[in-house]
Scaffold this motif. Structure first.
Motif, PDB file in Angstrom:
ATOM      1  N   VAL A  99       3.718  -0.566   4.130  1.00 20.00           N
ATOM      2  CA  VAL A  99       3.211   0.779   3.754  1.00 20.00           C
ATOM      3  C   VAL A  99       4.281   1.668   3.198  1.00 20.00           C
ATOM      4  O   VAL A  99       5.097   1.902   3.960  1.00 20.00           O
ATOM      5  CB  VAL A  99       2.310   1.322   4.803  1.00 20.00           C
ATOM      6  CG1 VAL A  99       1.580   2.795   4.312  1.00 20.00           C
ATOM      7  CG2 VAL A  99       1.293   0.412   4.868  1.00 20.00           C
ATOM      8  N   ILE A 100       4.165   2.341   2.156  1.00 20.70           N
ATOM      9  CA  ILE A 100       5.144   3.505   1.629  1.00 20.70           C
ATOM     10  C   ILE A 100       4.347   4.720   1.670  1.00 20.70           C
ATOM     11  O   ILE A 100       3.268   4.817   1.131  1.00 20.70           O
ATOM     12  CB  ILE A 100       5.417   2.879   0.256  1.00 20.70           C
ATOM     13  CG1 ILE A 100       6.067   1.557   0.177  1.00 20.70           C
ATOM     14  CG2 ILE A 100       6.561   4.193  -0.448  1.00 20.70           C
ATOM     15  CD1 ILE A 100       6.367   1.116  -1.258  1.00 20.70           C
ATOM     16  N   LEU A 101       4.940   5.634   2.297  1.00 20.03           N
ATOM     17  CA  LEU A 101       4.618   7.123   2.228  1.00 20.03           C
ATOM     18  C   LEU A 101       5.427   7.796   1.533  1.00 20.03           C
ATOM     19  O   LEU A 101       6.732   7.714   1.529  1.00 20.03           O
ATOM     20  CB  LEU A 101       4.612   7.764   3.691  1.00 20.03           C
ATOM     21  CG  LEU A 101       4.522   9.301   3.817  1.00 20.03           C
ATOM     22  CD1 LEU A 101       3.015   9.563   3.464  1.00 20.03           C
ATOM     23  CD2 LEU A 101       4.552   9.910   5.039  1.00 20.03           C
ATOM     24  N   VAL A 102       4.790   8.570   0.562  1.00 22.08           N
ATOM     25  CA  VAL A 102       5.618   9.153  -0.680  1.00 22.08           C
ATOM     26  C   VAL A 102       5.170  10.594  -0.169  1.00 22.08           C
ATOM     27  O   VAL A 102       3.933  11.141  -0.573  1.00 22.08           O
ATOM     28  CB  VAL A 102       5.372   9.041  -1.916  1.00 22.08           C
ATOM     29  CG1 VAL A 102       6.253  10.023  -2.810  1.00 22.08           C
ATOM     30  CG2 VAL A 102       5.819   7.348  -2.450  1.00 22.08           C
ATOM     31  N   ALA A 103       5.971  11.508   0.566  1.00 22.69           N
ATOM     32  CA  ALA A 103       5.516  12.719   1.162  1.00 22.69           C
ATOM     33  C   ALA A 103       6.263  14.140   0.206  1.00 22.69           C
ATOM     34  O   ALA A 103       7.129  13.930  -0.094  1.00 22.69           O
ATOM     35  CB  ALA A 103       5.706  12.730   2.580  1.00 22.69           C
ATOM     36  N   GLY A 104       5.264  15.108   0.454  1.00 23.64           N
ATOM     37  CA  GLY A 104       5.921  16.483   0.047  1.00 23.64           C
ATOM     38  C   GLY A 104       5.232  17.081  -1.234  1.00 23.64           C
ATOM     39  O   GLY A 104       5.166  18.226  -1.271  1.00 23.64           O
ATOM     40  N   VAL A 120       0.875  -1.109  -0.085  1.00 25.22           N
ATOM     41  CA  VAL A 120       0.018  -0.213  -0.023  1.00 25.22           C
ATOM     42  C   VAL A 120       0.829   1.332   0.073  1.00 25.22           C
ATOM     43  O   VAL A 120       1.605   1.451   0.886  1.00 25.22           O
ATOM     44  CB  VAL A 120      -1.061  -0.081   1.297  1.00 25.22           C
ATOM     45  CG1 VAL A 120      -1.563   1.419   1.282  1.00 25.22           C
ATOM     46  CG2 VAL A 120      -1.807  -1.262   1.334  1.00 25.22           C
ATOM     47  N   ALA A 121       0.792   2.040  -0.974  1.00 24.08           N
ATOM     48  CA  ALA A 121       1.590   3.557  -1.001  1.00 24.08           C
ATOM     49  C   ALA A 121       0.625   4.579  -0.581  1.00 24.08           C
ATOM     50  O   ALA A 121      -0.541   4.455  -1.264  1.00 24.08           O
ATOM     51  CB  ALA A 121       2.068   3.589  -2.536  1.00 24.08           C
ATOM     52  N   ILE A 122       0.934   5.552   0.081  1.00 23.57           N
ATOM     53  CA  ILE A 122       0.078   6.509   0.329  1.00 23.57           C
ATOM     54  C   ILE A 122       1.024   7.968  -0.316  1.00 23.57           C
ATOM     55  O   ILE A 122       2.020   8.267  -0.016  1.00 23.57           O
ATOM     56  CB  ILE A 122       0.096   6.726   1.879  1.00 23.57           C
ATOM     57  CG1 ILE A 122      -1.075   5.504   2.226  1.00 23.57           C
ATOM     58  CG2 ILE A 122      -0.766   8.041   2.268  1.00 23.57           C
ATOM     59  CD1 ILE A 122      -0.879   5.361   3.743  1.00 23.57           C
TER      60      ILE A 122
END
Length: 485
Positions: free
Chosen positions: A450-455, A339-341
């Motif tokens: 879980v992957i968070l791709v932020a910014g 799951v990527a967010i």
């Protein structure tokens, strides 16, 4: 329109010329001046409009609003001397477009995090309730179904009033807009009449512009100070500066919160990666948004809707059916269960909020991997703080580029690395190329992680050395997931 009519509510110190001049357009950029234009010379952050008065006159401007007379006065041109040309521009533009904010119900949303989500949710909610609505946000401006591209969180006063006039002429009943601290300081909202204002929260951000946190708070507070007694001022009572925002407002003061006593109260009953069960003012509802921060956002929207005299049950029903803003906790799933967010989080507090939400929702054994960058030509002091938060709350972190703009992306990453605790460094990797950083995170992840791709969130570009190249975090994830499936 006659100049003397357009000067209504503008303190004029002096003038040279005739006040009966006919004004056919108003401009901030001297290059847009033409016959009959009023040019407003504003002292900006990077340049001074007074340096371009001669150019505006040469192109046909017949009226100039300024803070200081030029050495040469041109015949046939009326010069209006004011103390603050930024304020004068806002009021002049509002007058020129017939003060559209007085006929629209205009609601402003300010705060460090949540502005876009709250404004977008209000737009979606009131559309669902059957109203024709306008939206002014970081992601996009909308007039009903029609999308108008956004270049700034809050447009300049001329563009802003032109958009509000277009909304009114198109039959809009309401407009919900983000109000940035920059816009308040630069008087971009001068001359507007708000039906209400909402405060979300305030954390470390934009100190490159404001200098100190105290100045940043002062800028946000000024928005509420300027509301009139017919408006409402709705604040997050759980934020330590929430009450401060309303100290000097003339508006009707209202509060919302999850923890303290408030006019509008909510509680999270259940939370999952695809939504949560909330209790709002004793009523239970399932919503499609996730996390404590979104519980606050939804509660702010609910409170504003009630203050705008909407029916409680209709509001709650509509809230259970609508989605949030693009690039705010958006999920992308691979066929093998990763799951990527994608989230716009670009401050230490926002990154912490998103990661704590993920940690609360993940199942035992699931790793959290974070891909994080910091923007160039922006507040440098938050870079090490953001890296520290990511390292503390993630199993693995990949530091990368956001929008480096004119800065060296390698140096930006070094600034971030300075905040890493020694014991966390073994789990932190630095990859300058954002596409490769996202790819690395996907290959490091196991099914269920879980992957968070932020910014960057909703942004569809990456700005490098003044050039905007197409780049979409969600699109990149989908492409990489398709490769590995």
């Amino acid at each position: 329109m006659l100049l003397k009519e357009l000067l209504h509510a503008i303190p004029v110190k002096d003038y040279q010329g005739t006040l009966d001049a006919e004004v056919t357009s108003v401009c901030l950029d001297s290059r847009k001046a033409q016959a009959g234009s009023a040019f407003v010379a504003v002292r900006g952050h990077q340049t001074d409009g007074h340096l371009f008065i001669a150019k505006a006159v040469e192109l046909g401007a017949s009226v100039v609003l300024l803070e200081e007379y030029p050495a040469e006065i041109s015949e046939g041109v009326t010069y209006i001397l004011v103390d603050d040309s930024s304020f004068a521009l806002g009021v002049f533009a509002a007058n020129f477009y017939g003060n559209p904010s007085k006929d629209l119900k205009l609601v402003g949303v300010t705060g460090t995090n949540g502005k876009t989500t709250v404004a977008t949710l209000l737009f979606n909610l009131f559309t669902k309730l059957g109203y024709h609505v306008g939206l002014l946000s970081t992601v996009q401006n909308q007039i009903g179904d029609r999308i108008v591209p956004a270049t700034h969180t809050t447009p300049d006063p001329i563009s802003l009033n032109a958009l509000l006039r277009e909304m009114l002429d198109d039959g809009c009943d309401y407009c919900f807009m983000e109000v940035s601290s920059h816009a308040v300081v630069q008087q971009r909202i001068a001359g507007l009449r708000f039906a209400g204002g909402i405060f979300t929260n305030i954390t470390h951000d934009h100190l490159d512009f404001h200098g100190t946190f105290a100045n940043y708070i002062k800028a946000k507070k000024k928005f509420f100070d300027d509301l009139d007694r017919y408006a409402f001022a709705l604040t997050n009572i759980d934020d330590k500066n929430g009450v401060v925002m309303l100290q000097n407002t003339f508006a009707h003061r209202k509060t919302y919160g999850l923890h303290q006593m408030a006019d509008f109260k909510a509680k999270i009953l259940e939370s999952h990666l695809d939504g949560m069960l909330l209790q709002i003012d004793s009523q239970e509802l399932w919503v499609k948004l996730v996390g404590h921060f979104n519980a606050y956002n939804l509660l702010a929207v609910y409170g504003a809707a009630i203050l705008l005299e909407q029916e409680t049950m209709k509001v709650l029903t509509a809230l259970s059916e609508i989605s949030g803003a693009e690039g705010r906790f958006e999920t992308v799933r691979s066929n093998n269960g990763i799951v990527a967010i994608v989230d716009y989080a670009h401050t230490p507090d926002a990154v912490e909020n998103v990661l704590e939400t993920i940690l609360d929702l993940r199942k035992q054994g699931q790793q959290v991997l974070t891909v994080l960058g910091c923007g160039g030509d922006r507040d440098k002091t938050k870079r090490p703080e953001m890296a520290e938060v990511a390292a503390r709350l993630s199993d693995k972190v990949i530091l990368t580029s956001d929008n480096p703009r004119s800065e060296d992306p390698v140096q930006i990453i070094r600034d971030m690395e300075a905040g890493l605790p020694a014991e966390k460094k073994k789990n932190v990797f630095s990859i300058t190329d954002r596409r490769e950083a996202i790819r690395a995170a996907v290959h490091l992840a196991q099914p269920g992680d879980v992957i968070l791709v932020a910014g960057k969130g909703h942004e569809k570009y990456q700005e490098i050395k003044g050039v905007k190249n197409h780049f979409d975090d969600r699109e990149e994830l989908e492409n990489i997931f398709n490769e590995i499936n």
